[in-house]
Design a protein around this motif. Sequence first.
Motif, PDB file in Angstrom:
ATOM      1  N   ILE A 319     -33.458  27.363   2.160  1.00 20.53           N
ATOM      2  CA  ILE A 319     -34.180  25.697   1.560  1.00 20.53           C
ATOM      3  C   ILE A 319     -34.619  24.867   1.822  1.00 20.53           C
ATOM      4  O   ILE A 319     -36.038  24.280   1.827  1.00 20.53           O
ATOM      5  CB  ILE A 319     -33.850  25.644   0.373  1.00 20.53           C
ATOM      6  CG1 ILE A 319     -32.921  26.827  -0.598  1.00 20.53           C
ATOM      7  CG2 ILE A 319     -33.388  24.607  -0.059  1.00 20.53           C
ATOM      8  CD1 ILE A 319     -31.740  27.130  -1.995  1.00 20.53           C
ATOM      9  N   GLU A 320     -33.734  24.559   3.567  1.00 21.65           N
ATOM     10  CA  GLU A 320     -33.796  23.677   4.731  1.00 21.65           C
ATOM     11  C   GLU A 320     -35.148  23.570   5.222  1.00 21.65           C
ATOM     12  O   GLU A 320     -36.004  22.802   4.634  1.00 21.65           O
ATOM     13  CB  GLU A 320     -32.854  23.216   5.632  1.00 21.65           C
ATOM     14  CG  GLU A 320     -32.801  21.786   6.054  1.00 21.65           C
ATOM     15  CD  GLU A 320     -31.900  21.547   7.177  1.00 21.65           C
ATOM     16  OE1 GLU A 320     -31.928  20.590   7.638  1.00 21.65           O
ATOM     17  OE2 GLU A 320     -30.661  22.435   6.612  1.00 21.65           O
ATOM     18  N   LEU A 321     -35.472  25.170   5.282  1.00 20.50           N
ATOM     19  CA  LEU A 321     -36.733  25.165   6.288  1.00 20.50           C
ATOM     20  C   LEU A 321     -37.923  25.541   5.256  1.00 20.50           C
ATOM     21  O   LEU A 321     -38.820  24.637   5.295  1.00 20.50           O
ATOM     22  CB  LEU A 321     -36.618  26.834   6.610  1.00 20.50           C
ATOM     23  CG  LEU A 321     -38.109  27.010   6.969  1.00 20.50           C
ATOM     24  CD1 LEU A 321     -38.657  26.626   8.305  1.00 20.50           C
ATOM     25  CD2 LEU A 321     -37.704  28.943   7.282  1.00 20.50           C
ATOM     26  N   GLU A 322     -37.732  25.452   4.160  1.00 18.17           N
ATOM     27  CA  GLU A 322     -38.696  25.290   3.132  1.00 18.17           C
ATOM     28  C   GLU A 322     -39.609  23.906   2.522  1.00 18.17           C
ATOM     29  O   GLU A 322     -40.336  23.441   2.627  1.00 18.17           O
ATOM     30  CB  GLU A 322     -38.218  25.577   1.303  1.00 18.17           C
ATOM     31  CG  GLU A 322     -38.097  27.874   1.438  1.00 18.17           C
ATOM     32  CD  GLU A 322     -39.870  27.953   1.769  1.00 18.17           C
ATOM     33  OE1 GLU A 322     -40.613  28.216   1.179  1.00 18.17           O
ATOM     34  OE2 GLU A 322     -40.159  28.764   2.162  1.00 18.17           O
ATOM     35  N   LEU A 323     -37.550  23.097   2.933  1.00 19.48           N
ATOM     36  CA  LEU A 323     -38.506  21.466   2.333  1.00 19.48           C
ATOM     37  C   LEU A 323     -38.924  20.814   3.620  1.00 19.48           C
ATOM     38  O   LEU A 323     -40.345  20.333   3.228  1.00 19.48           O
ATOM     39  CB  LEU A 323     -37.002  20.978   2.363  1.00 19.48           C
ATOM     40  CG  LEU A 323     -37.195  20.032   2.489  1.00 19.48           C
ATOM     41  CD1 LEU A 323     -37.957  19.069   1.313  1.00 19.48           C
ATOM     42  CD2 LEU A 323     -36.023  18.838   2.443  1.00 19.48           C
ATOM     43  N   SER A 324     -39.380  21.515   4.721  1.00 17.42           N
ATOM     44  CA  SER A 324     -39.427  21.206   6.083  1.00 17.42           C
ATOM     45  C   SER A 324     -41.129  21.930   6.395  1.00 17.42           C
ATOM     46  O   SER A 324     -41.844  21.502   6.208  1.00 17.42           O
ATOM     47  CB  SER A 324     -39.106  22.255   6.886  1.00 17.42           C
ATOM     48  OG  SER A 324     -37.771  21.991   7.248  1.00 17.42           O
ATOM     49  N   ARG A 325     -41.017  22.772   5.498  1.00 16.85           N
ATOM     50  CA  ARG A 325     -42.791  22.880   5.293  1.00 16.85           C
ATOM     51  C   ARG A 325     -43.002  22.206   3.932  1.00 16.85           C
ATOM     52  O   ARG A 325     -44.841  21.989   4.604  1.00 16.85           O
ATOM     53  CB  ARG A 325     -42.693  24.628   5.079  1.00 16.85           C
ATOM     54  CG  ARG A 325     -41.998  26.230   5.544  1.00 16.85           C
ATOM     55  CD  ARG A 325     -42.831  27.023   4.616  1.00 16.85           C
ATOM     56  NE  ARG A 325     -43.297  27.765   4.460  1.00 16.85           N
ATOM     57  CZ  ARG A 325     -44.132  27.537   3.826  1.00 16.85           C
ATOM     58  NH1 ARG A 325     -43.470  27.938   2.428  1.00 16.85           N
ATOM     59  NH2 ARG A 325     -45.369  28.369   3.145  1.00 16.85           N
ATOM     60  N   VAL A 326     -42.397  21.789   3.815  1.00 16.30           N
ATOM     61  CA  VAL A 326     -43.279  20.751   2.535  1.00 16.30           C
ATOM     62  C   VAL A 326     -43.975  19.905   3.365  1.00 16.30           C
ATOM     63  O   VAL A 326     -44.623  19.250   2.791  1.00 16.30           O
ATOM     64  CB  VAL A 326     -42.755  21.007   0.812  1.00 16.30           C
ATOM     65  CG1 VAL A 326     -43.148  19.585   0.528  1.00 16.30           C
ATOM     66  CG2 VAL A 326     -42.399  22.419   0.592  1.00 16.30           C
TER      67      VAL A 326
END
Length: 434
Positions: A319-326
């Motif tokens: 989920i932290e990776l997804e936030l980083s993409r955003v």
Amino acid sequence: MDARSFITDTEIELYIRELSTPIFQSAGLSPSAVDLYFINDDTLNAFVAGGQNIFFHTGLLMATETPEQLLGVIAHETGHISGGHLARSGEALRNASQNALLGLILGAGAALATGRGDAAAAIIQGSQAAVQGSLLQYSRAQESSADQAGIRFLESNRESSKGMLEFLSTLSGQELLSGRSRSPYASTHPLTRDRIAFVEEQVKSSRFSDKKLPEELQQKHRRMVAKLHGFIRSPARTFKAYPDTDTSVEARYARAVATYRLPDANGAVALVDELLADNPDDPFFHELKGQILFEAARPADAEVAYRKALETLPDAPRIELELSRVLLALDTKEHNEEAQTHLEHVVRLLPNATFAWRQLAIAYGRNGDHGMSALALAEEAFRSGNERDAALQANRAKQKLKPHTEAWLRASDIEGISTPRDRERKKDPPPKKK
């Protein structure tokens, strides 16, 4: 070889980890040393390969009606690990391609490369799962041994083996089918009447046969099945399986996912918001909302959803990776700096997540650290098995990094590991045919 797809999903993995951990501990295994992989395949199968690695087909996960049934499968497969059955299967190992097995394991790790946090978006193509049939032919003696060990693990945890019996009963019908119609599990795990009789006897004699797992796990199981159904089945099939008259959380979850896949982003967000109204701190509903909004080109709104998901489930690197993409999509100085911080944390926890290294390279580049950007690209290439690019990027990183620092030494290691093999191939080309 047939291609298969691996999936990564935080919610599903955490649930199965919770279910499995007591069984692993009873088997004398370190839970963190057992890797779980999920293959997007509608057939009914689960197996052990390459050491302490358990693979589950989504078809099996969706076919289990209760967590007790899935626990029975986990206990049985753990019995194969504790008994060292795969290592003893000499004939199977001789008939299997070791490169194909390596591809299977690496392909599962590469599922992380997409950086997606949901059951559908995390799918990556390219594994070599056809190796399963030749490698995973257990003997009847090993199957009986795994049953006995699995029941022992269940009993030591005061859990019922009735779920194992129910699953074996499902398989007994498969044994009568022709080869093409029969499930891979029935083919690779030979079933005998003696095995079923043994488990039946254990169910009759156990003090724990009528014990049910906690309602929380029952709910998590239903949610897992519904989520997989929404992402893997067609929306039409999901709406039929989970009609509007079903107001349970799992049914609404499945319909939200199916609506997103129509695609109808606004309708899906509305359904997720209804779920969040009743479950405001559910990280996976926030995660789903973030995914829908991001893919609908609304990164600012997706940022809010992903932040809430990570706030309620802070130890969730995907989920932290997804936030980083955003954050990188928003592309401001502050967002890029924050993305770098998150991504540095992600690669520490998920070092083989090649997509995370690629995103980190972007963050470093935007923040002006071109040496570290090249090192991140070297890590991505190295962990993807691309030795040539790994060596090139590592050499580039060394030119930009301060000599003898930790980062410079890591670049030197990657270059040293990658370059010799590349040079050896150049020096000794295959002989030409006359």
